[in-house]
Design an enzyme around this catalytic site. Structure first.
Site, PDB file in Angstrom:
ATOM      1  N   VAL J  50       0.827  -1.203   0.000  1.00 39.49           N
ATOM      2  CA  VAL J  50       0.000   0.000   0.000  1.00 39.49           C
ATOM      3  C   VAL J  50       0.864   1.255   0.000  1.00 39.49           C
ATOM      4  O   VAL J  50       0.513   2.274  -0.569  1.00 39.49           O
ATOM      5  CB  VAL J  50      -0.992   0.006   1.184  1.00 39.49           C
ATOM      6  N   CYS J  51       2.007   1.167   0.602  1.00 36.35           N
ATOM      7  CA  CYS J  51       2.837   2.355   0.727  1.00 36.35           C
ATOM      8  C   CYS J  51       3.249   2.964  -0.603  1.00 36.35           C
ATOM      9  O   CYS J  51       3.193   4.187  -0.778  1.00 36.35           O
ATOM     10  CB  CYS J  51       4.062   2.052   1.588  1.00 36.35           C
ATOM     11  N   PRO J  52       3.646   2.195  -1.567  1.00 34.68           N
ATOM     12  CA  PRO J  52       4.096   2.835  -2.804  1.00 34.68           C
ATOM     13  C   PRO J  52       3.010   3.694  -3.447  1.00 34.68           C
ATOM     14  O   PRO J  52       3.314   4.729  -4.043  1.00 34.68           O
ATOM     15  CB  PRO J  52       4.498   1.678  -3.715  1.00 34.68           C
TER      16      PRO J  52
END
Lengths: 197, 197, 197, 197, 197, 197, 197, 197, 197, 197
Positions: J50-52
């Site tokens: 999810v971070c990217p």
């Protein structure tokens, strides 16, 4: 104070294997449960250039360690996700693809802190923020622990950051200790299995 | 907490050499004053059987260490008088006749205490006597320190009582560190002088 | 505070005898268990030149002490291994061959510390190392304790390092105390057995 | 902790001599000022029966001590007035008439307390009175101190209440120490002046 | 804080009587057990010149005190042995021969300390010796306590060293208090038995 | 702890005289400033029946005290206003009309507290109110202090509430102390001026 | 912190009535036991000139307070004896003859201290005497408390020393509170019984 | 502890006036700077029903207070914004339109806390949140302070929540105090200006 | 330390609704009891100009929040009385007439203090008053908390005083969290309901 | 306690940019030195899924933030080496290739610790190891800080792990704050640039 002659700390740490599984390893219980010796080695950081050579060297000697009833476990303070990314990076790209022993992901430094092997050894109190500040990256030196089937540490060795380890020396130490376990004899200097004690 | 990456403790300790002279050695200052590396090795007790083999092995390699600009110093918690008696005991009688490097006589345990390598690690308060009681003989494990010309520790290794040391491995570590000092390169696993870093 | 009038400390210490056996002696229990008096004498170090004369003098008087229901025990802070080496060194070579009473090997200083007879009496806190540093070799003065069959100390005497002891005086003190035990009479100055109290 | 090897406490105490003069003696300064050795002996109480024999014995040997450059000082915790009354009591009536060396009157126990030779060694807190209560008469054991010309204690010996002292032994100890002072030689066991060290 | 209106401290103290018996007296229990009043008077030291006149004066009035159901007890910090020597010294020689009431021998100062009547009131910490040092002889002022049959103090009076006491005044105070006990009336100033209250 | 032998406390207290003037008296300074002795007597409360007789008795003897260079001061914990009302009440109505010496009005108990002569000696912490509660009226016992021209206390005497004082005894004590001041002689028991000391 | 809205402190205090009886009053219990309101008023001192007018004014209104189910209690820090003397002094002589409500005699200041109404509010530590010294007479301000039948304080008012109180205002406050108790209505400003709330 | 007889706290508080200006008032400095007396009254909350009647009553008497050189200040713990909204609410709608004296907006309770007049008097530590929790709304009782031109409090009165104040009584207290200021006379009970003191 | 990932504090606070009812709300229990999410928003003060627009905006979106199983609660540190006055003030007059969700009246700051959202963050100790003084009005910033059905906080956002909130953003956050709850999927950046996660 | 309204902590942290340079960023000084606003956003770990998306979303809006004089900085607790490896991983492989703003590598958690945004919020003391143990990975929540040109925080928002952020909302908040900076006007709810405030 040295851990030699004492039990290894009784602490569970996150770990990652080459399958991408996240699980927990308690080194002390691992040794006792499996009735095996453990070689635990720490390296500073994933995705650096000197570290992969050590990880590959231990992988290459894995069969030899297994013959000596010894599990190999690697460890750094990176997360399991980063370990997995590195495990999926090819050797030619500086990765550790092919490593099959588990890697501790001590991102909360619980174990490294107990062992006292973090480089961020001094902390200063910051009055403005009311918190303690560390100097250094708070990653580990190249520390190695040899633990017997009872969980007792019989060797600890710590190298400064830039100095790599010698895999054969750890095999010699394991052999010497196994000799003592079996024969109750003390091993003199430069002793090697097969040479006369 | 590990000494690696820090200065060796700045403490003077009694010592004895093969001439029977009693003098004091401050390891840190010895390294800096002579601009040499130091290999300091501890053994548990004089007049035991495994220890002399280590002392003889270091003596045999003394020239090699000198080539590497490295002083060798032995150490135990016995008195200088006992060191001298042992130095005057023939090898065949379990003595160390022929050893020429100095021996620390840390009978007050000042240095061993700082290093945390004494076997008497637990102390309990004795209410009847109002003193702290130690368990164990209060002698040292087989600890080895490699110290550079600035007095910084670049390796510490501690073996349990019955496991002897490998003199060659310390030469390899010194070579690797010297390589880093000269070339600024990190030495990978199993690196040896002459092999490609 | 003097131990006279109190029980001797209830502590077990390693010991060596002339057979090379390592065992433990608790002086207080030894006295009570055997219903004997004990003469316990401390000397600074093995392998020095003045000490053996004292050890030989007590050996020579051993029969006389036995007649007085008194055990003799020697003590220093050297290890049992060093005691054994000294017991195997001929008298002419400065050794104590021929000594048959046991020698305490208080290498962890548990008992010497309780008695307060170590020369390393001042300790200073070393801020750099965070440890307490001792001045002196941390060996004992020439202290002598006379203990009765209940374990109560009835004489303590301490000589500075270079002043040897008088074995006859201890016999006189034992006789005087035995006289009090038997007759309930106080012994005046210069009293000797056979002279009128 | 033993006073041997340390300076005698630097404390002035009331004293009485046979002339009935009250004055103060600081034993440490007395030794240094007169460049003499001091033999200081403590006895429990004036007007008891065993004590006068010791006081008379030291008086009889006074000339011998003077030959050895040694002052004799007696001491108890009675007041100067009581000392004077005892000095004026005939020997046949249990008195010490004829004693010419000074007697410390340590009625406030300042010095006896420092030396740790009082029999009232345990104190318990009395909640009702809010004070500490002593068990025992708070008088001293038979303690003897030999002090050199620098004020350093080179012997301390403490006898239980009923055991008298041997004046000759103190002379032997003084001779042995004087021999060391003069010749720098250590005196072996049973050494006596005139015998070969 | 004054003891008046409170119970006398519940403490046993060594004592000597004219028969040479050594025993213990607990003043509080003595009063209650015998259902008597107690007059307890303290004097500084045995074998001084002003003190015997007070002791003789109380002896002379002993019958009068007995008529008033009052025991007389003397007290100082000398030992029982010294008390006995003084009791055996003739009045003309400054002794107290003829005194028949008991004398407390508070040599450990347990009671004098609770009463706060010692002259050595200030103590200073001596850093060199690590002990508290007293100024003064640590003997008592001329303190007098009148205690009723319940053990309650109804008068305390303390005179400076050189000021003797008036035996008659204590009889007047006892009479006044007895009058109050009997009649429940308060005694005005200068009240005396027989005069109208 | 007794005040005898110490300076009287250096504290100023409200006072009232028979003229109705309110002023402050510092007893210590009063003695020194006027180079006079002071007799300070405390009584429990104004407007009681036993107290006036004492106040009148001291008034009657005032001339005698003046002959002895002695000031008389009365004291209670009532206010100056109450003192004045009592001073204006006729003797027959239980008042103290005619008293001419000053009366301390220590309503804040500053001085009585220092002297430790208040009857409310125990205080208990009341958790509900968070304050310390006293038992008793917090008024003083019948305490008397004799103070010399330097402010040193040479007698303190404390009577229980119902026991009145003897004015003559205080004159005797003053005479005895003055005799010592003049002649340096100690006054024996029952000594009186004119009788042979 | 204000007492309003809290229970009045649960403390018993000495008291005097016009009959000369001494007894104890616990204001809180008095209110609850009698199911009455209490008006408690404090004045600084007996035998002053402004205070009697207040005491007479409350006496004059006593019937009105009784109609309102309210007890009146006066209070100062004088003793019961002084209260009685004042109660026996005619009004024309500055007395309070005719006052029939009880007067607290809080001579130990237990209650005044809890209420925090003493003028001696600052105390300083006197190092010489080791006690706390008060500034001021330690008497009370003109404080008034209205307490309901449950013991809850519903008004507290404190006037500086020279400002007298208004008896009618306290009646108004009692009426207002009684109105709230009965009707559950809040009383607005300047509300008076009979006027519309 | 009462503020009477002390200076009013030296603290600045936010305030609002009928013009909608926000400013700060330091009551102590206001009195001294203007050389005026101050009547400061606190009420619990804005927008309640009983409070406005008090605010209107003080407004109605404002001229009378000004004649007496007295400023009136109201106070609650509401914000300045809420005060302004209330000042803009018509009297018939429960508002305080028409009030011209300033209102303190002590929303941070700085002053109310010092005065100890908040209803939330007990706080308990909440372990879960690690904070102190108050019981009650943390608003003030109906407290009134009369302060003189020097800033000294000469009356404080506190009513329970539901009991309104009497404006005339405060005028009487101011008159009485002014009378004392002018004439140095104490005002007896029920004193009123024009009546004879 | 952030509340995200923890339970909302378990504390009950006074509240007011548009009916004028005063009651208590415990936000944590409200969520769990009703099995609803809660949006709790804080604003600085009633009767200011920017705040009402936020309150009206949340009112306008109330139906949308209800669709999302979410209760809306407003909060400030004003009293319930002030909330009610504001609820009764027309929108055109700066009021919040028409708001139907409840408003916390945290006048004792119990909850705001736990959340750490008060502007009066620094307190200084005032030595003169012996109390802690706050800087600022002690009102809250614009803080918003999103709490799930278990009482766990899943968003906290705090705006500086002058920056209003965006109601839609809170709906997006609720939708994202609900999506995670339902699908166990993580919501990437800028995710909105209906768009592909 | 919230950082809103305060300066951002004055701390330098390691950082990595897309060029592979390692350098240090002090966010507070960065804002002030460049006279820019800063958006600092934290994400839990590198190499998650999810971070990217958040990192790419901020990259996509970078130009918009620059128009608003705002620097974007990302941050996690991974090392600079890991950041660099991720920056070199293609977007399709879960990497962040193409991100050009700097990333803080707070591996020693100095800054995350000050901000209180680490998930390992509870620590327990482990008696066996004598160290504090953390629960959780000790990585950060999704926290976002908006900081103005003076370094003052004007928004902080923290999302639970699985809830992504809305880049537009941060632009709206920056616009609103900029509007206040420019116009001194408060921005009401749902305010957006171009809409009427």
């Amino acid at each position: 104070m040295t851990l030699v002659g004492k039990k290894f700390p009784n602490v569970a740490v996150n770990a990652m294997n080459e399958m991408g599984d996240t699980f927990q390893i308690n080194v002390l219980e691992e040794a006792k449960k499996n009735n095996k010796k453990v070689l635990l080695f720490w390296y500073p950081k994933d995705f650096t250039f000197v570290c992969p050579t050590e990880l590959h060297a231990f992988q290459a000697a894995l069969e030899e360690f297994e013959k000596r009833n010894t599990m190999v476990i690697g460890a750094s303070c990176d997360t399991a996700e980063v370990h997995f990314a590195w495990l999926n990076t090819k050797k030619d790209d500086g990765g550790i693809e092919g490593v099959t022993y588990p890697l501790l992901a001590d991102s909360n430094r619980n174990l490294a802190n107990i062992l006292g092997i973090l480089d961020a050894q001094t902390e200063t109190f910051n009055e403005e923020t009311g918190t303690y500040m560390l100097e250094g990256d708070n990653v580990t030196y190249r520390a190695t622990y040899l633990i017997d089937e009872e969980g007792t540490v019989f060797h600890e060795g710590i190298n400064h950051m830039p100095v790599g380890r010698n895999v054969n020396e750890f095999m010699r130490l394991i052999d010497a200790y196994a000799h003592v376990q079996k024969n109750g004899e003390v091993c003199p200097a430069n002793w090697e299995e097969g040479k006369q004690a």
